[in-house]
Design a protein around this motif. Structure first.
Motif, PDB file in Angstrom:
ATOM      1  N   HIS A  94      30.479 -26.113  38.366  1.00  0.00           N
ATOM      2  CA  HIS A  94      29.204 -26.424  39.035  1.00  0.00           C
ATOM      3  C   HIS A  94      28.277 -25.241  38.839  1.00  0.00           C
ATOM      4  CE1 HIS A  94      31.151 -29.801  41.111  1.00  0.00           C
ATOM      5  NE2 HIS A  94      32.194 -28.977  41.185  1.00  0.00           N
ATOM      6  N   PHE A  95      27.044 -25.504  38.451  1.00  0.00           N
ATOM      7  CA  PHE A  95      26.080 -24.437  38.159  1.00  0.00           C
ATOM      8  C   PHE A  95      24.757 -24.802  38.809  1.00  0.00           C
ATOM      9  CE2 PHE A  95      22.638 -22.633  35.689  1.00  0.00           C
ATOM     10  CZ  PHE A  95      23.059 -21.348  35.387  1.00  0.00           C
ATOM     11  N   HIS A  96      24.183 -23.859  39.534  1.00  0.00           N
ATOM     12  CA  HIS A  96      22.872 -24.131  40.136  1.00  0.00           C
ATOM     13  C   HIS A  96      22.010 -22.886  40.029  1.00  0.00           C
ATOM     14  CE1 HIS A  96      19.905 -24.447  43.460  1.00  0.00           C
ATOM     15  NE2 HIS A  96      19.814 -25.683  42.977  1.00  0.00           N
ATOM     16  N   ILE A  97      20.763 -23.070  39.645  1.00  0.00           N
ATOM     17  CA  ILE A  97      19.847 -21.927  39.547  1.00  0.00           C
ATOM     18  C   ILE A  97      18.550 -22.261  40.275  1.00  0.00           C
ATOM     19  CG2 ILE A  97      19.067 -22.702  37.241  1.00  0.00           C
ATOM     20  CD1 ILE A  97      18.559 -19.680  36.641  1.00  0.00           C
ATOM     21  N   ALA A  98      18.062 -21.298  41.044  1.00  0.00           N
ATOM     22  CA  ALA A  98      16.771 -21.448  41.722  1.00  0.00           C
ATOM     23  C   ALA A  98      16.006 -20.154  41.518  1.00  0.00           C
ATOM     24  CB  ALA A  98      16.978 -21.720  43.204  1.00  0.00           C
ATOM     25  N   SER A  99      14.732 -20.257  41.206  1.00  0.00           N
ATOM     26  CA  SER A  99      13.963 -19.041  40.952  1.00  0.00           C
ATOM     27  C   SER A  99      12.507 -19.234  41.336  1.00  0.00           C
ATOM     28  CB  SER A  99      14.054 -18.675  39.469  1.00  0.00           C
ATOM     29  OG  SER A  99      13.450 -17.415  39.269  1.00  0.00           O
ATOM     30  N   GLN A 100      11.907 -18.151  41.775  1.00  0.00           N
ATOM     31  CA  GLN A 100      10.481 -18.193  42.096  1.00  0.00           C
ATOM     32  C   GLN A 100       9.864 -16.876  41.633  1.00  0.00           C
ATOM     33  OE1 GLN A 100       9.681 -19.196  46.202  1.00  0.00           O
ATOM     34  NE2 GLN A 100       7.505 -18.825  45.940  1.00  0.00           N
ATOM     35  N   LEU A 101       8.796 -16.979  40.877  1.00  0.00           N
ATOM     36  CA  LEU A 101       8.136 -15.774  40.369  1.00  0.00           C
ATOM     37  C   LEU A 101       7.698 -14.880  41.528  1.00  0.00           C
ATOM     38  CD1 LEU A 101       5.842 -16.767  37.361  1.00  0.00           C
ATOM     39  CD2 LEU A 101       7.812 -15.237  37.357  1.00  0.00           C
ATOM     40  N   GLY A 102       7.979 -13.600  41.412  1.00  0.00           N
ATOM     41  CA  GLY A 102       7.605 -12.644  42.448  1.00  0.00           C
ATOM     42  C   GLY A 102       8.558 -12.614  43.623  1.00  0.00           C
TER      43      GLY A 102
END
Lengths: 112, 305
Positions: B283-291
């Motif tokens: 299972h792979f999950h990625i979350a990202s937000q600039l800054g």
């Protein structure tokens, strides 16, 4: 074929190893200077052939379960690298052969 | 600057307020009262201060407090060339004192109200019996606070039982720290081996951990790699504090990289890190937000026993 025999086939000088580690059988080789590529391999218990002389070669070898690391092009690993090889029990050797010629020699030895 | 900035307010934590009312001056004061008679010279004062490493000395005779001499008085005596003069010439006679059974809350308000670093302590019979300084007060308060917090913790309900086979560790990973890059993955691999995890799973988790660790070193402003293992699965969480990924779908493409030549010279930055981490995980999950930052969560299931 044992790791010791592969050292012999490439005229390698060991920098750190043990008689037990040298007796480990090895049937696969992964050759790359790009550890990202090495981490993609599915080869089982390979010998890692590289000219990258840094701790990351040893750490990558440890992570993928390599039986040893062969440094090519006659490069001399820094003392810290040999020290890490000892800590992680990864046999380390160097050869004057280029990566291509080392791979040819290893291929011939493994085909015997 | 006053050593104790403000008296406590009603909004201070209850445990702190209780302490301030419970503790009395006698609990906090220093009983080693170094004093001088009025006839002692300013030179003697200087020597006493140097020997005892103190900055203020009460002037006492026959168990009666006549005044106090401080380092400011000593400097004034030096200025006037009167170092051999008696302390009675320079002492402050309007001394603010505290009583031994005063609660600390009042003493703290004294420190805030008067610009003094110390107050002589008088007994109920008006005899000087000690001295209270900002340092003695804060040291004792800290000790009492530690005790109070320990008592509170002892009253907390016991934590829920944790499976004895659960393992949890968080590694801090610094930006550009190639010297230690991979050390967390090495430890994780050794831990899994010690737990008797099947070697193919160890290899997958170790590779994922290594890729995530290298990503933190190369691309992030620093972060953490958390590793948790129990009987059912193994989880890795790589969390950083920036700079964040502009386009996650691009970052997941094999070969897409933003790494510089320096990173490539070290054998990484081929644009395979995230895709490879995904390849070796269930299972792979990625979350990202600039800054803000990026969090990658990976889980590998263990075979049922």
């Amino acid at each position: 074929m044992t790791l010791s025999e592969l050292w012999h086939a490439t005229d390698a000088t060991t920098l750190w190893t043990t008689p037990e580690a040298d007796a480990v059988p090895c049937a696969n080789v992964v050759a790359s200077d790009l550890m990202s590529d090495v981490l993609m391999t599915d080869e089982d218990c390979p010998l890692l052939v590289t000219s990258l002389v840094s701790d990351q070669s040893i750490r990558t070898a440890h992570v993928v379960g390599a039986v040893g690391v062969l440094i090519v092009n006659g490069k001399l690993p820094p003392p810290e690298m040999a020290k890490l090889a000892e800590t992680l029990h990864i046999p380390l050797a160097r050869t004057a052969l280029s990566k291509f010629r080392a791979c040819v020699a290893l291929g011939k030895a493994l085909a015997r | 600057m006053n050593p104790i900035p403000l008296p406590p307010s009603d909004k201070s934590p209850l445990v702190f307020l209780e302490l301030l009312y419970k503790l009395r001056v006698r609990d906090v004061m220093s009983e080693h009262l170094f004093s001088l008679p009025r006839s002692a010279t300013m030179r003697e004062l200087q020597l006493l201060m140097a020997e005892k490493r103190i900055t203020g000395v009460p002037v006492v005779e026959n168990r009666r407090l006549y005044g106090i001499v401080t380092i400011e008085n000593l400097i004034r005596a030096y200025d006037q060339g009167a170092i051999e003069a008696p302390v009675s010439d320079f002492m402050t006679t309007a001394v603010v004192t505290v009583e031994e059974d005063m609660p600390l809350s009042i003493v703290m308000s004294y420190f805030a109200k008067y610009d003094y670093g110390r107050f002589p302590v008088l007994s109920v019979d008006n005899e000087p019996i000690g001295i209270i300084t900002a340092r003695s007060l804060s040291t004792r308060l800290l000790l009492e606070l530690f005790k109070a917090v320990a008592d509170l913790e002892a009253k907390l309900p016991p934590p829920p039982p944790v499976s004895s086979t659960c393992y949890f560790k968080t590694f801090r990973v610094q930006k550009s720290d190639f010297e230690h890059a991979g050390s967390a993955a090495t430890e994780i691999k050794n831990t899994l081996a010690a737990r008797g995890i099947p070697p193919p799973i160890i290899r997958r988790v170790a590779i994922a951990a290594y890729e995530l660790e290298i990503n933190l070193v190369v691309h992030s402003d620093g972060g953490t790699l958390t590793f948790r293992a129990d009987e059912d699965d193994i989880q890795l969480i790589a969390k950083d504090t920036g700079p964040g990924i502009a386009d996650i779908s691009k970052a997941m493409q094999e070969g897409f990289t933003t790494a510089n030549d320096w990173v490539k010279a070290l054998g990484f930055g081929a644009g395979m890190g995230l895709p490879n981490a995904k390849r070796v995980s269930d299972h792979f999950h990625i979350a990202s937000q600039l800054g803000v930052g990026t969090t990658v969560t990976i889980r590998d299931e263990l075979p049922k026993k």
